[in-house]
Design a protein around this motif. Structure first.
Motif, PDB file in Angstrom:
ATOM      1  N   GLU A 179      30.799   9.672 -99.925  1.00  0.00           N
ATOM      2  CA  GLU A 179      29.551  10.006 -99.239  1.00  0.00           C
ATOM      3  C   GLU A 179      28.352   9.665-100.118  1.00  0.00           C
ATOM      4  O   GLU A 179      27.376   9.080 -99.654  1.00  0.00           O
TER       5      GLU A 179
ATOM      6  N   ALA B  83      28.055  11.705 -88.770  1.00  0.00           N
ATOM      7  CA  ALA B  83      28.014  12.993 -89.475  1.00  0.00           C
ATOM      8  C   ALA B  83      26.734  13.094 -90.311  1.00  0.00           C
ATOM      9  O   ALA B  83      26.093  14.151 -90.338  1.00  0.00           O
ATOM     10  N   PHE B  84      26.368  12.002 -90.992  1.00  0.00           N
ATOM     11  CA  PHE B  84      25.113  11.989 -91.763  1.00  0.00           C
ATOM     12  C   PHE B  84      23.916  12.183 -90.839  1.00  0.00           C
ATOM     13  O   PHE B  84      22.968  12.883 -91.167  1.00  0.00           O
TER      14      PHE B  84
ATOM     15  N   ASP C 172      23.925  13.716 -87.923  1.00  0.00           N
ATOM     16  CA  ASP C 172      23.948  15.110 -87.467  1.00  0.00           C
ATOM     17  C   ASP C 172      23.392  16.059 -88.530  1.00  0.00           C
ATOM     18  O   ASP C 172      22.783  17.077 -88.200  1.00  0.00           O
ATOM     19  N   ARG C 173      23.587  15.710 -89.795  1.00  0.00           N
ATOM     20  CA  ARG C 173      23.076  16.525 -90.906  1.00  0.00           C
ATOM     21  C   ARG C 173      21.619  16.191 -91.225  1.00  0.00           C
ATOM     22  O   ARG C 173      21.020  16.793 -92.120  1.00  0.00           O
TER      23      ARG C 173
END
Length: 161
Positions: A54, A89-90, A92-93
């Motif tokens: 990540e 996912a990134f 969403d964060r």
């Protein structure tokens, strides 16, 4: 054929284990080195927060604002499906923003958000401080040589910027 060699692997084991010719296998040794590095990274001594993969993705996006998701995946050797999941996912964060360019509606360009830059700044200090210790069994000259050889082996050439 190489002469059969006996190599004792004592790192992380209670007693020596003979691995024979595997001790001369580049792939085997690279995999053990990766596993050892990740084990150290995830220990209490390593940086907390982002996983190594990540961190790498965010770092490369930051160094290449607007990079196409496909180019990023190719450079970091991440399969398309996994890259898509990771970027979602990134997003969403709130760490990454995606943009579809008008000239190629199939492409996705990636940029870090302010939150992504802040997360990367926080993680960078810990990551690069940790990197100073990850090659502890090696002298500085040996570590630099190993890095140079791995850069050559993987074909990573630094691009200006």
């Amino acid at each position: 054929m190489r002469e059969a060699a006996t190599m004792d692997v004592t790192t992380r084991t209670a007693s020596p284990v003979a691995v024979g010719e595997l001790g001369q296998s580049l792939g085997f040794l690279l995999r053990l080195a990766q596993l050892q590095s990740f084990e150290d990274f995830f220990s209490a001594h390593g940086p907390q927060g982002l996983k190594p993969g990540e961190f790498s993705v965010l770092f490369v996006i930051h160094r290449n604002p607007g990079i196409r998701q496909s180019a990023l995946g190719q450079r970091l050797m991440i399969k398309r499906a996994h890259m898509t999941k990771l970027i979602r996912a990134f997003e969403d964060r709130g760490l990454v923003s995606r943009r579809i360019p008008d000239e190629d509606r199939r492409a996705i360009e990636l940029t870090l958000t302010d939150a992504g830059i802040a997360a990367l700044d926080t993680a960078s200090g810990a990551f690069f401080a940790y990197e100073e210790t990850t090659g502890a069994p090696l002298t500085l000259i040996e570590r630099d040589r190993l890095v140079a050889l791995l850069r050559k082996f993987t074909g990573i050439d630094e691009v200006a910027g």
